[in-house]
Each structure stands twice: as structure tokens, then as C-alpha cells.
Design a protein around this motif. Structure first.
Motif, PDB file in Angstrom:
ATOM      1  N   GLN A 157       0.828  -1.205   0.000  1.00  0.00           N
ATOM      2  CA  GLN A 157       0.000   0.000   0.000  1.00  0.00           C
ATOM      3  C   GLN A 157       0.864   1.258   0.000  1.00  0.00           C
ATOM      4  OE1 GLN A 157      -3.256  -0.008   2.995  1.00  0.00           O
ATOM      5  NE2 GLN A 157      -2.910  -2.205   3.152  1.00  0.00           N
ATOM      6  N   ILE A 158       1.955   1.222   0.756  1.00  0.00           N
ATOM      7  CA  ILE A 158       2.869   2.365   0.789  1.00  0.00           C
ATOM      8  C   ILE A 158       3.513   2.570  -0.578  1.00  0.00           C
ATOM      9  CG2 ILE A 158       5.003   3.260   1.790  1.00  0.00           C
ATOM     10  CD1 ILE A 158       4.247   1.776   4.377  1.00  0.00           C
ATOM     11  N   ASP A 159       3.934   1.479  -1.209  1.00  0.00           N
ATOM     12  CA  ASP A 159       4.534   1.570  -2.546  1.00  0.00           C
ATOM     13  C   ASP A 159       3.565   2.232  -3.531  1.00  0.00           C
ATOM     14  OD1 ASP A 159       6.906   0.368  -1.802  1.00  0.00           O
ATOM     15  OD2 ASP A 159       6.260  -1.652  -2.373  1.00  0.00           O
ATOM     16  N   GLU A 160       2.307   1.830  -3.460  1.00  0.00           N
ATOM     17  CA  GLU A 160       1.305   2.373  -4.386  1.00  0.00           C
ATOM     18  C   GLU A 160       1.064   3.860  -4.114  1.00  0.00           C
ATOM     19  OE1 GLU A 160      -1.286   2.561  -7.512  1.00  0.00           O
ATOM     20  OE2 GLU A 160       0.027   0.893  -6.946  1.00  0.00           O
ATOM     21  N   ALA A 161       0.927   4.228  -2.838  1.00  0.00           N
ATOM     22  CA  ALA A 161       0.673   5.625  -2.481  1.00  0.00           C
ATOM     23  C   ALA A 161       1.858   6.518  -2.844  1.00  0.00           C
ATOM     24  CB  ALA A 161       0.365   5.737  -0.986  1.00  0.00           C
ATOM     25  N   ALA A 162       3.073   5.966  -2.777  1.00  0.00           N
ATOM     26  CA  ALA A 162       4.280   6.751  -3.063  1.00  0.00           C
ATOM     27  C   ALA A 162       4.388   7.154  -4.524  1.00  0.00           C
ATOM     28  CB  ALA A 162       5.520   5.957  -2.644  1.00  0.00           C
ATOM     29  N   ARG A 163       3.534   6.603  -5.361  1.00  0.00           N
ATOM     30  CA  ARG A 163       3.489   7.052  -6.759  1.00  0.00           C
ATOM     31  C   ARG A 163       2.875   8.445  -6.868  1.00  0.00           C
ATOM     32  NH1 ARG A 163       2.545   2.085 -10.667  1.00  0.00           N
ATOM     33  NH2 ARG A 163       3.305   0.385  -9.360  1.00  0.00           N
ATOM     34  N   LYS A 164       2.106   8.810  -5.837  1.00  0.00           N
ATOM     35  CA  LYS A 164       1.390  10.088  -5.892  1.00  0.00           C
ATOM     36  C   LYS A 164       1.906  11.109  -4.888  1.00  0.00           C
ATOM     37  CE  LYS A 164      -3.285  12.037  -5.957  1.00  0.00           C
ATOM     38  NZ  LYS A 164      -4.742  11.753  -5.880  1.00  0.00           N
ATOM     39  N   ILE A 165       2.381  10.642  -3.728  1.00  0.00           N
ATOM     40  CA  ILE A 165       2.828  11.564  -2.670  1.00  0.00           C
ATOM     41  C   ILE A 165       4.193  11.124  -2.135  1.00  0.00           C
ATOM     42  CG2 ILE A 165       0.502  12.233  -1.942  1.00  0.00           C
ATOM     43  CD1 ILE A 165       0.763  10.216   0.363  1.00  0.00           C
ATOM     44  N   ALA A 166       4.847  12.036  -1.430  1.00  0.00           N
ATOM     45  CA  ALA A 166       6.129  11.718  -0.791  1.00  0.00           C
ATOM     46  C   ALA A 166       5.862  10.996   0.529  1.00  0.00           C
ATOM     47  CB  ALA A 166       6.927  12.991  -0.544  1.00  0.00           C
ATOM     48  N   ILE A 167       6.510   9.828   0.700  1.00  0.00           N
ATOM     49  CA  ILE A 167       6.349   9.038   1.920  1.00  0.00           C
ATOM     50  C   ILE A 167       7.718   8.632   2.439  1.00  0.00           C
ATOM     51  CG2 ILE A 167       5.417   6.925   2.933  1.00  0.00           C
ATOM     52  CD1 ILE A 167       3.265   6.904   0.797  1.00  0.00           C
ATOM     53  N   LEU A 168       7.948   8.891   3.716  1.00  0.00           N
ATOM     54  CA  LEU A 168       9.139   8.382   4.380  1.00  0.00           C
ATOM     55  C   LEU A 168       8.667   7.375   5.413  1.00  0.00           C
ATOM     56  CD1 LEU A 168      12.256  10.331   5.596  1.00  0.00           C
ATOM     57  CD2 LEU A 168      11.220   8.544   7.022  1.00  0.00           C
ATOM     58  N   GLN A 169       9.058   6.115   5.246  1.00  0.00           N
ATOM     59  CA  GLN A 169       8.660   5.067   6.184  1.00  0.00           C
ATOM     60  C   GLN A 169       9.889   4.596   6.951  1.00  0.00           C
ATOM     61  OE1 GLN A 169       9.129   1.291   5.744  1.00  0.00           O
ATOM     62  NE2 GLN A 169       8.384   1.213   7.860  1.00  0.00           N
ATOM     63  N   ALA A 170       9.774   4.537   8.271  1.00  0.00           N
ATOM     64  CA  ALA A 170      10.924   4.179   9.100  1.00  0.00           C
ATOM     65  C   ALA A 170      10.497   3.308  10.267  1.00  0.00           C
ATOM     66  CB  ALA A 170      11.604   5.441   9.626  1.00  0.00           C
ATOM     67  N   GLY A 171      11.260   2.247  10.515  1.00  0.00           N
ATOM     68  CA  GLY A 171      11.029   1.433  11.696  1.00  0.00           C
ATOM     69  C   GLY A 171      11.515   2.139  12.945  1.00  0.00           C
ATOM     70  N   ASN A 172      12.367   3.153  12.762  1.00  0.00           N
ATOM     71  CA  ASN A 172      12.895   3.933  13.877  1.00  0.00           C
ATOM     72  C   ASN A 172      13.313   5.291  13.336  1.00  0.00           C
ATOM     73  OD1 ASN A 172      14.897   5.023  15.836  1.00  0.00           O
ATOM     74  ND2 ASN A 172      14.636   3.057  16.850  1.00  0.00           N
ATOM     75  N   THR A 173      12.902   6.373  13.982  1.00  0.00           N
ATOM     76  CA  THR A 173      13.222   7.722  13.497  1.00  0.00           C
ATOM     77  C   THR A 173      14.387   8.360  14.240  1.00  0.00           C
ATOM     78  OG1 THR A 173      11.466   8.595  14.940  1.00  0.00           O
ATOM     79  CG2 THR A 173      10.901   8.196  12.625  1.00  0.00           C
ATOM     80  N   SER A 174      15.054   7.609  15.100  1.00  0.00           N
ATOM     81  CA  SER A 174      16.248   8.125  15.771  1.00  0.00           C
ATOM     82  C   SER A 174      17.373   8.287  14.764  1.00  0.00           C
ATOM     83  CB  SER A 174      16.685   7.155  16.875  1.00  0.00           C
ATOM     84  OG  SER A 174      18.058   7.308  17.178  1.00  0.00           O
ATOM     85  N   LEU A 175      18.050   9.423  14.786  1.00  0.00           N
ATOM     86  CA  LEU A 175      19.173   9.638  13.882  1.00  0.00           C
ATOM     87  C   LEU A 175      20.313   8.675  14.217  1.00  0.00           C
ATOM     88  CD1 LEU A 175      19.249  13.547  13.695  1.00  0.00           C
ATOM     89  CD2 LEU A 175      17.870  11.910  12.394  1.00  0.00           C
ATOM     90  N   GLY A 176      20.515   8.405  15.516  1.00  0.00           N
ATOM     91  CA  GLY A 176      21.573   7.497  15.926  1.00  0.00           C
ATOM     92  C   GLY A 176      21.350   6.081  15.434  1.00  0.00           C
ATOM     93  N   VAL A 177      20.111   5.601  15.511  1.00  0.00           N
ATOM     94  CA  VAL A 177      19.802   4.242  15.061  1.00  0.00           C
ATOM     95  C   VAL A 177      20.030   4.109  13.555  1.00  0.00           C
ATOM     96  CG1 VAL A 177      17.852   2.717  14.549  1.00  0.00           C
ATOM     97  CG2 VAL A 177      18.254   3.494  16.879  1.00  0.00           C
ATOM     98  N   ASN A 178      19.660   5.118  12.804  1.00  0.00           N
ATOM     99  CA  ASN A 178      19.826   5.030  11.353  1.00  0.00           C
ATOM    100  C   ASN A 178      21.293   5.105  10.945  1.00  0.00           C
ATOM    101  OD1 ASN A 178      17.067   4.963   9.828  1.00  0.00           O
ATOM    102  ND2 ASN A 178      16.761   6.245  11.632  1.00  0.00           N
ATOM    103  N   LEU A 179      22.103   5.825  11.709  1.00  0.00           N
ATOM    104  CA  LEU A 179      23.544   5.773  11.477  1.00  0.00           C
ATOM    105  C   LEU A 179      24.075   4.385  11.843  1.00  0.00           C
ATOM    106  CD1 LEU A 179      26.212   7.058  10.717  1.00  0.00           C
ATOM    107  CD2 LEU A 179      26.373   7.981  13.036  1.00  0.00           C
ATOM    108  N   LEU A 180      23.553   3.802  12.935  1.00  0.00           N
ATOM    109  CA  LEU A 180      23.944   2.449  13.317  1.00  0.00           C
ATOM    110  C   LEU A 180      23.637   1.458  12.193  1.00  0.00           C
ATOM    111  CD1 LEU A 180      24.816   0.251  15.339  1.00  0.00           C
ATOM    112  CD2 LEU A 180      22.466   0.284  16.241  1.00  0.00           C
TER     113      LEU A 180
END
Length: 241
Positions: free
Chosen positions: A84-107
Motif C-alpha cells: 500500500q505504501i509503494d502504491e501511495a508513493a506514486r502520488k505523494i512523498a512518503i518516508l517510512q521508518a522502523g525507527n526515526t532516531s538519527l543514531g539508530v539510522n547511522l547504526l
């Protein structure tokens, strides 16, 4: 000033985000189960969603109707939700994250690099602990780290994943990425990725001391996403990694 609306405003993350937005004056309001998501989207420049998997379909429909970008931080999503996210992203900008911590994403980037450099002779185990009320396991962050490890090895996590070992026949499969989930107390989120070889170990980890780190990351992601074209994004896109 960019106005940010919160879906799941009365949850732990929703309240943490609202507290920061109220201080900055960029809070467009929030909704919860039974609320009018479309009206919130119309009055927002960007949405952040920390609600529940069952609510995602309606939230995406509202965001598409109003062409409002959305940050999705809800965990426990399955393959149908990602479709569903893939389909919606054809029309709008979507950022999907299992964690929004900057430190975790650097990890996650460090884990990917380590998996690439160390190779298959090193076993990979992911251990996570959260508060007693968390309902999904492994955590979205553990899966994020697992995906990073799998990408580093150029393999598929669905194939390599080895979760919840129990019983008398639990020898790890060659190339497996193991998961262990612990629950208790009020832990905001502890994650450790262990690379183990003969005679040595490397441990990469992150400890969340409060939910404000996730709230700050979600707001930063929302501000970045508000100016992006339609498409599907992740936190490392925002960080330029």
C-alpha cells in the motif's frame, strides 16, 4: 512555518511529538481512532503517523486525497502494508521508518558496512529490548538492522532471518541473521548487533534513554519530506547516507 499533523496523537510517540511541536508553534493538530484524518491532512503541510497498522489504509487514502506528504513511523507492518505504501508513493512523498532516531539510522549504516566487510564467516545476532507494553516482535528497529545486515551480505532477510529459537534443535543455520526480543519495565529501546567469529566478537549498539530522540527525528524527517517530490524514502535518504 511548516505545519505538522499527528496521526495517533494520544499514543506515546504522538504525545512526545506534540510536546515538541507545541513549543515551536508548528503543530497542526492530531487525530486518533475514529477521527477525521482527511480534515487533519487538509490543514497540514505534512503528516506523521504513529498509530496502528490497521489504520494505515485510511491514513494513506486521506494523504493521497489531499496530496499531503507523510512520515510513517508505525511498526508491525506486513507485506500488504508495504504494498500500500509503494502504491501511495506514486502520488505523494512518503518516508517510512522502523525507527526515526538519527543514531539508530547511522547504526544501520555501520551494520551494513560491517556485514559487507566481514563476510559470511561472522555470525550475526540482533538483540532488542523494549518496555513491557510493546506488542510487536522483533521490533521495527531490529528488523531495520536486520535488513541492513542482509543488504551488506547481498541476501534477503526473509530467507536469512532466524527468530525466536526454542527447543532442542536450535543450531544456527549457515548465514543466518538471528533475532532475540526481550520485554520488561519501561525500556524505551535497546538494540545490539553482534558479529561473532572464531575467537572474537564485534558489538554495535544503541540505547534510547527517552522517546524524545524519536520525536526529534520524526519532526526532522517531516520537515525534510515536506519539500520532496512523490516517492518512497527512508531516514538514510534524509541523512544523505
Amino acid at each position: 512555518m511548516t505545519k505538522i499533523g499527528i496521526v495517533g496523537s494520544k499514543g506515546r510517540m504522538g504525545l512526545a511529538i506534540a510536546a515538541l511541536l507545541d513549543a515551536s508553534g508548528s503543530h497542526a493538530g492530531g487525530v486518533d481512532a475514529g477521527g477525521d484524518v482527511t480534515a487533519l491532512a487538509e490543514g497540514s503541510d505534512v503528516l506523521v503517523d504513529f498509530s496502528a497498522p490497521d489504520a494505515l489504509s485510511g491514513t494513506l487514502a486521506a494523504a493521497m486525497k489531499t496530496e499531503t506528504p507523510i512520515v510513517i513511523g508505525t511498526t508491525g507492518l506486513d507485506t500488504s502494508h508495504h504494498a500500500q505504501i509503494d502504491e501511495a508513493a506514486r502520488k505523494i512523498a512518503i518516508l517510512q521508518a522502523g525507527n526515526t532516531s538519527l543514531g539508530v539510522n547511522l547504526l544501520a549504516q555501520l551494520v551494513r558496512d560491517a556485514a559487507t566487510k566481514l563476510g559470511p564467516d561472522w555470525d550475526i545476532e540482533i538483540v532488542e529490548m523494549h518496555h513491557r507494553h510493546k506488542v510487536d516482535a522483533p521490533s521495527g528497529t531490529a528488523l531495520l538492522l536486520g535488513e541492513a545486515a542482509a543488504a551488506g551480505r547481498k541476501t534477503d532477510l526473509a530467507t536469512a532471518s532466524e527468530p525466536a529459537r526454542h527447543g532442542t534443535d536450535c543450531a544456527r543455520a549457515e548465514g543466518a541473521i538471528g533475532f532475540t526480543s526481550l520485554r520488561g519495565g519501561s525500556v524505551a529501546g535497546d538494540h545490539q548487533v553482534i558479529f561473532a567469529a572464531e575467537g572474537e566478537r564485534i558489538e554495535l549498539g544503541h540505547r534510547a534513554e527517552n522517546r524524545e530522540i524519536f520525536a526529534r527525528g520524526a519532526i526532522k524527517a517531516a520537515l525534510w519530506l515536506s519539500d520532496m517530490p512523490a516517492g518512497r524514502y527512508v531516514m538514510t535518504d534524509m541523512l544523505g547516507l
